[in-house]
Enzyme design. Structure first.
Site, PDB file in Angstrom:
ATOM      1  CG  ASN A   1      -2.098   0.984   1.033  1.00 15.73           C
ATOM      2  OD1 ASN A   1      -2.331   1.507  -0.052  1.00 15.73           O
ATOM      3  ND2 ASN A   1      -2.804   1.243   2.116  1.00 15.73           N
TER       4      ASN A   1
ATOM      5  CD  GLU B   1      -2.922  -0.689  -3.149  1.00 15.36           C
ATOM      6  OE1 GLU B   1      -3.703   0.276  -3.196  1.00 15.36           O
ATOM      7  OE2 GLU B   1      -3.133  -1.707  -2.463  1.00 15.36           O
TER       8      GLU B   1
ATOM      9  CG  ASP C   1      -4.274  -7.964  -3.097  1.00 13.34           C
ATOM     10  OD1 ASP C   1      -5.235  -8.748  -3.040  1.00 13.34           O
ATOM     11  OD2 ASP C   1      -4.359  -6.761  -2.780  1.00 13.34           O
TER      12      ASP C   1
ATOM     13  CG  ASN D   1      -8.043  -7.227  -4.464  1.00 11.92           C
ATOM     14  OD1 ASN D   1      -8.330  -6.903  -3.318  1.00 11.92           O
ATOM     15  ND2 ASN D   1      -7.257  -6.493  -5.234  1.00 11.92           N
TER      16      ASN D   1
ATOM     17  CG  HIS E   1      -2.787  -6.167   2.030  1.00 12.78           C
ATOM     18  ND1 HIS E   1      -3.425  -7.156   1.321  1.00 12.78           N
ATOM     19  CD2 HIS E   1      -3.345  -4.994   1.611  1.00 12.78           C
ATOM     20  CE1 HIS E   1      -4.320  -6.624   0.511  1.00 12.78           C
ATOM     21  NE2 HIS E   1      -4.296  -5.304   0.677  1.00 12.78           N
TER      22      HIS E   1
END
Length: 260
Positions: A9, A35, A147, A149, A244
């Site tokens: 992130n 990300e 990830d 999702n 995360h």
């Protein structure tokens, strides 16, 4: 061989907080980040050059500060690819494919679909286009990290009934993970812990992480030829810095290493 996946992130934020200490403490062979939210060409060298690691990046060409993935590896790959032939997905910098002597690694940041589901068709379309790629490689040694999702089963989300129509847990999304497994891939965590509830992502609000009200949406899948080599799998909930946590797997030494 120790492989980690971690949606950070924001690579700048994680480097300023926990990443360096975490890397030193864990000493992984390969780290897959998602990300990163940065154009790697604009990052300072201390973010892109780490002693003992080769570094590879794929940043979004559509929107600055959006998506993007990175891999730090002690093992030099034979080939690195950033495009899979899925136009928007490729342009958003959502994948790195590294071909090593003894195995193939993918680092994925699969689209979320958005809470209002406006990008759900895009998300499901990405999976549809990835499946033929996965199928063609099912007989090789392959690691799919990242990830994804999607929380696959009711064990993978704290409030399953409450979230059954919400993004990341709709029946159609969950079918995508089932399809992936049917192609010959193994969910390494669920293979070791068939009945355990454990999460990799927690929304920031309402102290949900401390209360462990989360979702398991970060995975390392491997092909069946690697199943016997799975030594350990472990999420690291205690590692902060992102919404995360890192998720790691350890594979036996049969995946030969070609160090720097």
């Amino acid at each position: 061989m120790k492989i980690f996946t971690w949606n950070v992130n924001g690579i700048r934020s994680i480097f300023k907080t926990t990443f360096r200490d975490w890397l030193k403490a864990n000493n992984p062979d390969i780290v897959c980040l998602q990300e990163i939210k940065a154009d790697f060409k604009e990052l300072p060298k201390e973010y892109t050059q780490i002693d003992g690691y080769y570094a590879y990046f794929n940043s979004s060409s559509l929107k600055k500060g959006h998506s993007g993935v990175a891999v730090f590896t002690k093992i030099k790959p034979i080939l690195v690819e950033t495009k899979l032939g899925i136009k928007r997905f490729d342009n958003e910098g959502r994948c790195l494919k590294l071909v090593f002597k003894d195995f193939i690694l993918f680092n994925f940041y699969i689209p979320n679909g958005n809470r209002d589901k406006r990008d759900m068709l895009y998300k499901l379309g990405v999976y549809k286009k990835l499946f033929p790629i996965f199928k063609a490689l099912a007989n090789k040694r392959v690691v799919l990290a990242g990830d994804f999702n999607i929380a696959h089963t009711e064990l993978d989300v704290f409030n399953a009934k409450q979230n059954q129509n919400n993004t990341m847990f709709t029946p159609e999304e969950r079918k995508q993970i089932s399809k992936l497994l049917s192609l010959g891939y193994i969910d390494t965590f669920r293979n070791k812990y068939p009945d355990k509830k454990s999460y990799t992502w927690w929304p920031y609000w309402r102290n949900l992480r401390a209360r462990d009200i989360g979702w398991r949406i970060d995975y390392c899948f491997v092909t069946k030829s690697l199943k016997a080599l799975i030594k350990d799998v472990f999420p690291q909930k205690e590692i902060l810095g992102s919404d995360h946590c890192p998720f790691g797997i350890i594979l036996n030494k049969s995946t030969k290493r070609n160090r720097k």
